[in-house]
Each structure stands twice: as C-alpha cells, then as structure tokens.
Scaffold this active site. Sequence first.
Site, short mmCIF file in Angstrom:
data_model
loop_
_atom_site.label_atom_id
_atom_site.label_comp_id
_atom_site.label_asym_id
_atom_site.label_seq_id
_atom_site.Cartn_x
_atom_site.Cartn_y
_atom_site.Cartn_z
CB ALA A 215 -0.92 0.01 1.21
CB CYS A 216 2.99 2.83 -2.09
SG CYS A 216 3.84 1.31 -1.65
CB THR A 217 0.36 7.64 -1.53
OG1 THR A 217 -0.69 6.96 -0.85
CG2 THR A 217 -0.21 8.82 -2.29
CG ASN A 385 -1.22 0.31 -3.40
OD1 ASN A 385 -1.39 1.10 -2.47
ND2 ASN A 385 -0.02 -0.14 -3.74
NE ARG A 398 -3.88 3.58 0.69
CZ ARG A 398 -3.15 3.06 -0.29
NH1 ARG A 398 -1.97 3.58 -0.57
NH2 ARG A 398 -3.59 2.02 -0.97
#
Length: 460
Positions: A215-217, A385, A398
């Site tokens: 899980a990234c931004t 994601n 997010r």
Amino acid sequence: VQTCALPIFMLKLLLISLIAVLLFVWNANTVAAGSLDCTMCGLALNELEGMLNEGKTQAELEKVLKDDICPKLDPKDRSKCTFIIAMLPSIIKAFENKEEPGAVCEKLGYCNYDPPKEPSISPMSSFTLNLDLPPEQRWVALWGNPVYKDIVDGLVNGIEKTMGTDLHTINNIGNYVLDHFPKEYQQEIIGGAKALNVGSGVMTFMNLAYELSDACTSIVAQDTAGNILHARNLDFGFAMDFTADLRNLSVMIDVVQNGKTVFKGVSFIGYIGFLTGTKPGAFSVTINTRFIPGGVKNMIEILIEAITVKGAQLDSWLTRQTLMEATNFATAYKDFTTKPILADVYYTLAGVAPGEGVVITRNQSQAVFEWKLDAPNTWFVFETNYDHWKKAPWFDDRRFYANKTMLALGQAGVTLPKILSDVLSVKPVLNQLTTYSALINNKAKYFEAYRRYCNAPCPI
C-alpha cells in the site's frame, strides 16, 4: 521439469501452512501491538478483506476455513477455527462499516495499540554502496552493523513461525530460488547474509517479501514555474510491529561507481532492490504494488514461479538496472513501459523538464495505461494501489484524500514541503503502515527521505 516442480510444490505446502498459522496461532488473551500475534491478525484480516473485495461471500469464506484450513490444524487449535468462523459475521460487518483491519484486531483482543512516542517525522540514516567492490563485499559494512542484528533476527524468527516449518527447510527452498538470480545479485545476497549471520536462502525469502509492498502513495506534480516534484509514502507491513521494524531498517543509499554517484535511493537492510530511486539531474521512479486477486499468497506464488520457471526479474531489479543505465527521462520511460517484469505494478516516473511525469500501469509484459502530466489541466498525477480509472475499493480512501489535498494546494502553491505536510501527512494517506516518505526534485538534484510514524487514532 521435475527439478522445478519439487520446490514449487514444497513452497505451496508452506503457503498453506502460512495461512493456517496466520489465522490460528493467536491465543485468546490480549497481546501487545509489538508482538508477532498482532502482525498475524493484521495479515489474516487483510487477506479476508481482499477476498471480500473479490466478491467472496461469507459462505465461501466459511467453506475455505472449514475445508482448507481447519483440517490442517493440530486438534488443540481447531477450537480457534470455530472461533474465527463464529466471528466472521462481526468481522464482515466491521469491514462494511469501513473499520480498518487494525481496529478490528484490537476489538478481537489481538492488538493493544500503544501510540508511538516518536515524532511523526524522523531522520533516516544513509550509506554509500560502492559498486567498485566485489559484489559479496558491497553490503557487508551496512548489513553487518550490530544495530540491525536484533531486528533482523526478529524478522527471521517471524519467517520461521509464519511459514510453520524450520529455517533449514526454508533456507533450502530459498537457495533454490537464489540459484535463478543473476550472478551479481546472488553474490550480494550471499555476502550480506554472512554479515548478518543468516542463511542465504532465508535472506532470499526476505528479498521476495520486500517485493510485497502492499500500500503506497506516489505523486508527480508540475508547479507554475515548470518544476517537476516527485513525492511518495511507502506503506509496508501487515500490522504495526512489522512496520516498526522496517522503519528502523530503512536506509538512504548513495550508489557510487568510479568515485561518482550513479543514483540514490531508499532500501532496507537485507534488501538489494530499490522501490524508490533518483538519478540526480535526470529522472526518478517509485514503485507501487498493483492489486492482484488472491492477496499475498498469490503474489508469493507468482514471484517464485516467475523466477524459477519463466526466468523473470523482480520489479525492483528493473528499477535498479534502469537507474544504473538510463541517462534521461525518455530512456527510463522506454524501459519501464516495455521491459518484462515479474508482477503487475505501477511505476511513477518523473523527469526534469515540464511535462515529464507519468504513472505507468504495468502488466508483466508491457504498459497497459499511462497517465501523463499535461499542465495546466493535469498538473499532477498520482497512484495508490488501484487502477486510477476504476473506482477504488470501499475500504481504502487514500486516493480520495490525496486528490482532495493536492487540489487544495493548487498548482501555484505546490512545493515539496507542502506535499509532505499537507498531503503525505494527512490520514489515511499517512497510516499505521507508513514506513517512510521521500521527496525528490531531479532538476535541483534534491533527494530526502524520512522515517514516518502515525500517531493514534490512525488507520491501518
């Protein structure tokens, strides 16, 4: 063919054990958030959440538990199976109410979250990786630092417990996979593993686990002066304690050859790849996992089979190779859109000139979609994601908050410090799994990364 089949078969048996242990290893008492038990709960509920997102019903989940998991447990653990099945309606109801897995684990009594006492942002240590050294010596000075030894030992013990088998077996399977790595990378892992006093096969498993950044931004923006700004949060781990270990193992790396910096990036102790990197004055790239149906279990299977049977390379290897060899945004763009990789990901690529910013949605063979900067109309692009042209899943907001806060900044007000404070530090863009934030301006040759902490109440 038989040489490949045996290790893959053994791996899948380990994976079945993994899921069983994840679901039922916990005792009925409340445990501290810093324990492996809390991590197990976080991982298991993330898996259940993923299955629900794929459209699985409560009845189908119950069938998986009753038919595939419970029979493989020791008799003394089967009562825990009954408990989980009994709790399924409550777990599903919590997800429908948009409660995070971490909060559900707390309600179930598996986590007792003690808010971190650290500041939300703290400095990250740095290291110079000298490529002029023989591969087996390159990581020794860093990985051999006693500061990291206890943390890595804890992760290794976690691997043994979650795999449900002994380290000797894990090491043998890992060494089989390692034999399929490029020679240079083999030697780096073998030399680094010796420095940590860990089996090279176990270290190979850790490198595969590091690929599961779930899980990234990532954001690329162009300000009104035409400057290209690149920033990211890396969210990693399956619950609070694993993420805390990874924070402490994250390091900024200055990769040098012939006495000159080739590129810079962030890596972890025990990991030879890069999920974040910049070639100063040229381009930068960040990797985000693309959701794969089936969750972590399927992702590990894909990683192993692609390496040992198809000869594919890890996504982070392409990042490292491109940072080494590409000279500008255009050549990097060609690599990230056309070269075969191991698993579906998003590459967020930034350059130095106006318009040089793109989110590349990848499958294993090629780009399937590209979302490019086109200021002033599209002055920023970003990725979490999930395919950005589709609706994000109900349990992960997010994307909404990243978009909302970037629009609030506006093109005239966007700066790297503002992205850090007003976007990457806004919950749930910042969450319990956030390991680090990175800020990059390639034209200015600026690169900085920080360890991140999310103070309670904080989503997972």
